[in-house]
Design a protein around this motif. Structure first.
Motif, PDB file in Angstrom:
ATOM      1  N   LYS A 177       0.848  -1.200   0.000  1.00 21.93           N
ATOM      2  CA  LYS A 177       0.000   0.000   0.000  1.00 21.93           C
ATOM      3  C   LYS A 177       0.875   1.238   0.000  1.00 21.93           C
ATOM      4  N   ASN A 178       0.437   2.240  -0.771  1.00 20.68           N
ATOM      5  CA  ASN A 178       1.085   3.541  -0.736  1.00 20.68           C
ATOM      6  C   ASN A 178       0.012   4.610  -0.874  1.00 20.68           C
ATOM      7  N   GLU A 179       0.076   5.590  -0.004  1.00 19.72           N
ATOM      8  CA  GLU A 179      -0.985   6.601   0.056  1.00 19.72           C
ATOM      9  C   GLU A 179      -0.402   7.982  -0.170  1.00 19.72           C
ATOM     10  N   ASP A 180      -1.115   8.795  -0.938  1.00 18.70           N
ATOM     11  CA  ASP A 180      -0.701  10.183  -1.160  1.00 18.70           C
ATOM     12  C   ASP A 180      -1.960  11.015  -1.287  1.00 18.70           C
ATOM     13  N   ARG A 238      -5.517  12.027  -1.542  1.00 19.68           N
ATOM     14  CA  ARG A 238      -6.744  11.307  -1.914  1.00 19.68           C
ATOM     15  C   ARG A 238      -6.474  10.010  -2.675  1.00 19.68           C
ATOM     16  N   THR A 273      -4.618   6.326  -3.211  1.00 22.78           N
ATOM     17  CA  THR A 273      -3.982   5.188  -2.570  1.00 22.78           C
ATOM     18  C   THR A 273      -3.832   4.089  -3.602  1.00 22.78           C
ATOM     19  N   PHE A 309      -2.893   0.059  -4.088  1.00 23.00           N
ATOM     20  CA  PHE A 309      -2.807  -1.224  -3.405  1.00 23.00           C
ATOM     21  C   PHE A 309      -2.192  -2.248  -4.351  1.00 23.00           C
ATOM     22  N   HIS A 355      -7.190   3.781  -5.699  1.00 15.84           N
ATOM     23  CA  HIS A 355      -8.392   4.304  -5.072  1.00 15.84           C
ATOM     24  C   HIS A 355      -8.287   5.822  -4.994  1.00 15.84           C
TER      25      HIS A 355
END
Lengths: 111, 117
Positions: A56-59, A61, A63, A65, A76
């Protein structure tokens, strides 16, 4: 032999809801996975990436997977905004420098 | 700072003619790539230049296609004896070499839309 597949050519999502874009790949040796966004008459712009050692990597809004056992990647976007309407390409990187792209998914955010 | 630029933005040519497409990469980027996007298709890799190394030409669809990169900067993609199936948007990208590890973030130009009549 398509190594990267985006099976949904288009997707419509209500503004404020979650957009989920999917991508499948065939080669388990790929080491980086990227998402690019493309507006009409412009070149693709880099959005977010993930290494094969992560899931997972989020930035903000966005993301991404990664499910290595299923060879599946997803993006997402939440909450979706009208400016997110574009074509989204997933891309994979293995060893050398060139990227292999999927065929793209056209995302339309409905106000 | 300037991004990747490409010229012309649009090119209409007659079948059988030769065309040259130009790419100016971001200053300092050692890697340069050409891709094309045909109608309804994804981005198809054509050729890749990295520094002074021999280019990776594995994506060129035929020997009518060639590319060169002069002085490690500007690149020209040449299509000889154009055919209607060559009609596509030709995209150039550049990047810093990712070295031993790291993601290869490529920066794209706006593309050249080629139409072969």
């Amino acid at each position: 032999d398509q190594q990267v597949k985006q099976n949904s050519p288009s997707l419509s999502v209500q503004e404020g809801r979650i957009s989920i874009l999917n991508c499948d790949y065939t080669n388990s040796m790929f080491d980086y996975f990227l998402w690019y966004k493309k507006y009409p008459a412009e070149g693709p712009t880099f959005l977010i990436s993930i290494s094969s050692i992560k899931d997972k990597n989020e930035d903000g809004r966005f993301t991404v997977f990664l499910n290595k056992s299923a060879k599946h990647l997803s993006l997402h976007i939440v909450p979706s905004q009208p400016g997110d309407s574009a074509v989204y390409f997933c891309a994979v990187n293995f060893g050398n420098e060139k990227l292999t792209f999927g065929t793209g998914t056209r995302l339309t955010i409905i106000p | 700072g300037a991004g990747v630029s490409q010229s012309p933005s649009n090119k209409v040519t007659e079948k059988g003619k030769d065309v040259e497409l130009r790419c100016d990469p971001i200053s300092g980027h050692t890697a340069l790539y050409w891709y094309r996007q045909s109608l309804g298709q994804g981005l198809e890799f054509l050729i890749y230049f990295q520094g002074n190394s021999a280019p990776d030409k594995s994506g060129l669809p035929s020997d009518r296609f060639s590319a060169e990169r002069t002085g490690g900067s500007v690149s020209t993609l040449t299509i000889q004896r154009t055919q209607q199936e060559d009609s596509a948007v030709y995209l150039c990208a550049s990047s810093l070499s990712r070295g031993l590890a790291g993601v290869n973030e490529q920066f794209f130009g706006p593309g050249t839309r080629l139409t072969v009549l």
